[in-house]
Design a protein around this motif. Structure first.
Motif, PDB file in Angstrom:
ATOM      1  N   ARG A 193      -5.987  17.447  -5.681  1.00  0.00           N
ATOM      2  CA  ARG A 193      -5.625  16.920  -6.813  1.00  0.00           C
ATOM      3  C   ARG A 193      -3.661  17.980  -6.180  1.00  0.00           C
ATOM      4  N   GLY A 194      -4.165  19.652  -6.668  1.00  0.00           N
ATOM      5  CA  GLY A 194      -3.742  20.499  -6.527  1.00  0.00           C
ATOM      6  C   GLY A 194      -2.747  21.241  -5.401  1.00  0.00           C
ATOM      7  N   LEU A 195      -3.590  21.045  -4.499  1.00  0.00           N
ATOM      8  CA  LEU A 195      -2.923  21.110  -3.238  1.00  0.00           C
ATOM      9  C   LEU A 195      -2.565  19.938  -2.267  1.00  0.00           C
ATOM     10  N   ALA A 196      -2.727  18.423  -3.284  1.00  0.00           N
ATOM     11  CA  ALA A 196      -2.042  17.043  -2.399  1.00  0.00           C
ATOM     12  C   ALA A 196      -0.371  17.134  -2.754  1.00  0.00           C
ATOM     13  N   ARG A 197      -0.249  18.044  -3.609  1.00  0.00           N
ATOM     14  CA  ARG A 197       1.135  18.072  -4.608  1.00  0.00           C
ATOM     15  C   ARG A 197       2.053  18.682  -2.958  1.00  0.00           C
ATOM     16  N   LEU A 198       1.573  19.301  -1.605  1.00  0.00           N
ATOM     17  CA  LEU A 198       2.224  20.302  -0.334  1.00  0.00           C
ATOM     18  C   LEU A 198       1.715  20.140   0.177  1.00  0.00           C
ATOM     19  N   ILE A 199       0.699  20.035   0.633  1.00  0.00           N
ATOM     20  CA  ILE A 199      -0.509  19.186   2.184  1.00  0.00           C
ATOM     21  C   ILE A 199      -1.083  18.636   2.078  1.00  0.00           C
ATOM     22  N   THR A 201      -4.709  16.762   2.628  1.00  0.00           N
ATOM     23  CA  THR A 201      -6.136  16.933   2.030  1.00  0.00           C
ATOM     24  C   THR A 201      -6.955  15.885   2.077  1.00  0.00           C
ATOM     25  N   PRO A 202      -8.257  15.856   2.468  1.00  0.00           N
ATOM     26  CA  PRO A 202      -9.171  14.927   3.045  1.00  0.00           C
ATOM     27  C   PRO A 202      -9.605  13.867   2.426  1.00  0.00           C
ATOM     28  N   ARG A 203      -9.083  13.761   0.622  1.00  0.00           N
ATOM     29  CA  ARG A 203      -8.437  12.978   0.080  1.00  0.00           C
ATOM     30  C   ARG A 203      -7.479  11.611   0.546  1.00  0.00           C
ATOM     31  N   MET A 204      -6.929  12.271   0.768  1.00  0.00           N
ATOM     32  CA  MET A 204      -5.216  11.446   0.780  1.00  0.00           C
ATOM     33  C   MET A 204      -5.267  11.395   2.687  1.00  0.00           C
ATOM     34  N   HIS A 205      -5.998  11.911   3.871  1.00  0.00           N
ATOM     35  CA  HIS A 205      -6.045  11.403   4.512  1.00  0.00           C
ATOM     36  C   HIS A 205      -7.019  10.344   5.398  1.00  0.00           C
ATOM     37  N   GLY A 206      -8.690  10.900   3.829  1.00  0.00           N
ATOM     38  CA  GLY A 206      -8.903   9.039   4.172  1.00  0.00           C
ATOM     39  C   GLY A 206      -8.837   7.809   4.062  1.00  0.00           C
ATOM     40  N   ILE A 207      -7.632   8.081   3.339  1.00  0.00           N
ATOM     41  CA  ILE A 207      -7.349   6.445   3.126  1.00  0.00           C
ATOM     42  C   ILE A 207      -6.481   6.447   4.594  1.00  0.00           C
ATOM     43  N   HIS A 208      -5.646   6.796   4.998  1.00  0.00           N
ATOM     44  CA  HIS A 208      -5.291   7.075   6.432  1.00  0.00           C
ATOM     45  C   HIS A 208      -5.676   6.150   7.337  1.00  0.00           C
ATOM     46  N   HIS A 209      -7.007   6.823   6.941  1.00  0.00           N
ATOM     47  CA  HIS A 209      -8.377   6.003   8.500  1.00  0.00           C
ATOM     48  C   HIS A 209      -9.016   4.662   7.647  1.00  0.00           C
ATOM     49  N   SER A 210      -8.517   4.168   6.942  1.00  0.00           N
ATOM     50  CA  SER A 210      -8.979   2.258   5.616  1.00  0.00           C
ATOM     51  C   SER A 210      -8.600   1.481   7.571  1.00  0.00           C
ATOM     52  N   VAL A 211      -9.246   0.743   6.912  1.00  0.00           N
ATOM     53  CA  VAL A 211      -9.750  -0.538   7.446  1.00  0.00           C
ATOM     54  C   VAL A 211      -8.507  -1.809   7.121  1.00  0.00           C
ATOM     55  N   VAL A 212      -8.312  -1.280   5.360  1.00  0.00           N
ATOM     56  CA  VAL A 212      -7.268  -1.934   5.509  1.00  0.00           C
ATOM     57  C   VAL A 212      -5.782  -1.993   5.737  1.00  0.00           C
ATOM     58  N   ARG A 213      -4.966  -2.575   6.661  1.00  0.00           N
ATOM     59  CA  ARG A 213      -3.767  -1.910   7.112  1.00  0.00           C
ATOM     60  C   ARG A 213      -2.827  -1.201   6.597  1.00  0.00           C
ATOM     61  N   ASP A 214      -2.423  -1.724   5.340  1.00  0.00           N
ATOM     62  CA  ASP A 214      -1.535  -1.174   4.675  1.00  0.00           C
ATOM     63  C   ASP A 214      -1.959   0.403   4.518  1.00  0.00           C
ATOM     64  N   SER A 221       1.373  12.341   8.104  1.00  0.00           N
ATOM     65  CA  SER A 221       1.595  14.143   7.507  1.00  0.00           C
ATOM     66  C   SER A 221       0.984  14.436   8.535  1.00  0.00           C
ATOM     67  N   VAL A 222       0.694  15.208   8.922  1.00  0.00           N
ATOM     68  CA  VAL A 222      -0.091  16.276   9.160  1.00  0.00           C
ATOM     69  C   VAL A 222      -0.121  17.406   8.393  1.00  0.00           C
ATOM     70  N   ILE A 223       1.245  18.492   7.969  1.00  0.00           N
ATOM     71  CA  ILE A 223       0.551  19.171   7.293  1.00  0.00           C
ATOM     72  C   ILE A 223       2.058  19.379   6.002  1.00  0.00           C
ATOM     73  N   LEU A 224       2.772  19.470   5.707  1.00  0.00           N
ATOM     74  CA  LEU A 224       3.726  19.348   4.929  1.00  0.00           C
ATOM     75  C   LEU A 224       3.225  17.727   4.454  1.00  0.00           C
ATOM     76  N   ARG A 229       6.320  12.022   1.226  1.00  0.00           N
ATOM     77  CA  ARG A 229       7.066  11.123  -0.022  1.00  0.00           C
ATOM     78  C   ARG A 229       8.349  10.895   0.058  1.00  0.00           C
ATOM     79  N   LEU A 230       8.599  11.733   0.957  1.00  0.00           N
ATOM     80  CA  LEU A 230      10.641  10.645   0.947  1.00  0.00           C
ATOM     81  C   LEU A 230      10.741   9.866   1.451  1.00  0.00           C
ATOM     82  N   HIS A 231       9.633   9.099   3.043  1.00  0.00           N
ATOM     83  CA  HIS A 231       9.771   7.856   3.380  1.00  0.00           C
ATOM     84  C   HIS A 231       8.420   6.638   2.847  1.00  0.00           C
ATOM     85  N   GLN A 232       8.603   7.531   1.554  1.00  0.00           N
ATOM     86  CA  GLN A 232       7.779   6.586   0.568  1.00  0.00           C
ATOM     87  C   GLN A 232       6.576   5.201   1.775  1.00  0.00           C
ATOM     88  N   SER A 233       5.453   6.529   2.085  1.00  0.00           N
ATOM     89  CA  SER A 233       4.151   6.335   2.812  1.00  0.00           C
ATOM     90  C   SER A 233       2.985   7.136   2.246  1.00  0.00           C
TER      91      SER A 233
END
Length: 281
Positions: A193-199, A201-214, A221-224, A229-233
């Motif tokens: 949670r602390g890292l996800a405020r800025l960069i 993380t594995p949990r954050m990117h795990g969501i991106h690899h979901s089969v659910v389209r949304d 994002s790749v690093i920051l 956050r700015l693009h509401q994605s």
């Protein structure tokens, strides 16, 4: 490519950065096996065989095509006084910070394009078709995607007006961050949670690899992660044990031969083989 640029690549990327990245991959591979975040669905041996074969061609394309192109673009920006940073003429510390932000935002836009443009997705799906997600997935890209990225990322470096050293340093951090957030490493929640405020993380990117389209259409994002956050994605609300990794239309272990020819096939509909659309209930 001038001798000075080739020397810079050899010194900074080949002799310093690449060995550090290799050690990092091995360390993450060990740690994720010991502290797993998600349960594996596929055979690790088969995945290692497939992902190593696919990634080997991507690594060659990266080193022989993308890296020289990025450095060449940055060299041209300086030689011809082109790009935003050449116009702004900021003091050195601010110049380095803005160069990093510009390059990282460019990576966000490129990643998003790979999901939005059907032609680019046909290459990028090779990365997403992995039924599991770990550090080997971070290396599993179709070499065609790497070659196509030369035009966009090289052009972005030119428009940004970064230096050859800045673009190489960013690329090394980019590769390290990609390896980190693809890993199956279970970090303590408060650290994640602390890292996800800025960069990313594995949990954050795990969501991106979901089969659910949304969910796939989030966390680009790749690093920051400020760009999401700015693009509401940005999505941080899906538990890892509820994520079904991969793409819905490929629910088997695709071997290297299948993956290499995958971009030649028409874009598939976002459905399971039985016709159902994956939804978050």
């Amino acid at each position: 490519m001038g001798k000075s640029n080739s020397k810079l690549i050899n010194q900074l990327f080949d002799f310093k950065g690449a060995p550090l990245l290799a050690v990092g991959v091995l360390a993450l591979f060990y740690l994720e096996k010991r502290y797993a975040l998600r349960k594996r669905k596929d055979s690790l041996r088969e995945r290692l065989k497939t992902n190593s074969m696919v990634s080997s061609t991507a690594i060659v394309a990266l080193r022989l095509s993308l890296i020289p192109a990025l450095v060449k673009a940055a060299f041209l920006a300086g030689e011809r006084n082109l790009g935003l940073l050449r116009v702004l003429r900021l003091p050195s510390p601010f110049n380095h910070i803005i160069s990093f932000l510009l390059l990282d935002y460019g990576s966000y836009r490129w990643h998003k394009l790979n999901h939005r443009m059907p032609f680019l997705w046909r290459f990028h799906q090779v990365h997403h078709a992995d039924l599991d997600l770990d550090v080997t997935t971070a290396l599993r890209f179709h070499f065609g995607e790497v070659l196509i990225s030369v035009l966009y990322r090289g052009g972005w470096a030119l428009l940004a007006g970064v230096t050859p050293r800045q673009v190489l340093v960013y690329e090394l951090i980019f590769e390290g961050a990609t390896n980190f957030h693809h890993t199956n490493l279970r970090l303590p929640r408060h650290i994640d949670r602390g890292l996800a405020r800025l960069i990313v993380t594995p949990r954050m990117h795990g969501i991106h690899h979901s089969v659910v389209r949304d969910e796939t259409d989030s966390n680009y994002s790749v690093i920051l992660n400020i760009w999401d956050r700015l693009h509401q994605s940005l999505r941080l609300d899906i538990p890892q044990d509820q994520i079904n990794t991969g793409v819905p239309y490929i629910r088997h272990h695709a071997n290297a031969s299948e993956l290499m020819v995958m971009p030649l096939q028409p874009k598939a509909e976002w459905k399971f083989p039985d016709g159902q659309v994956p939804l978050r209930l």
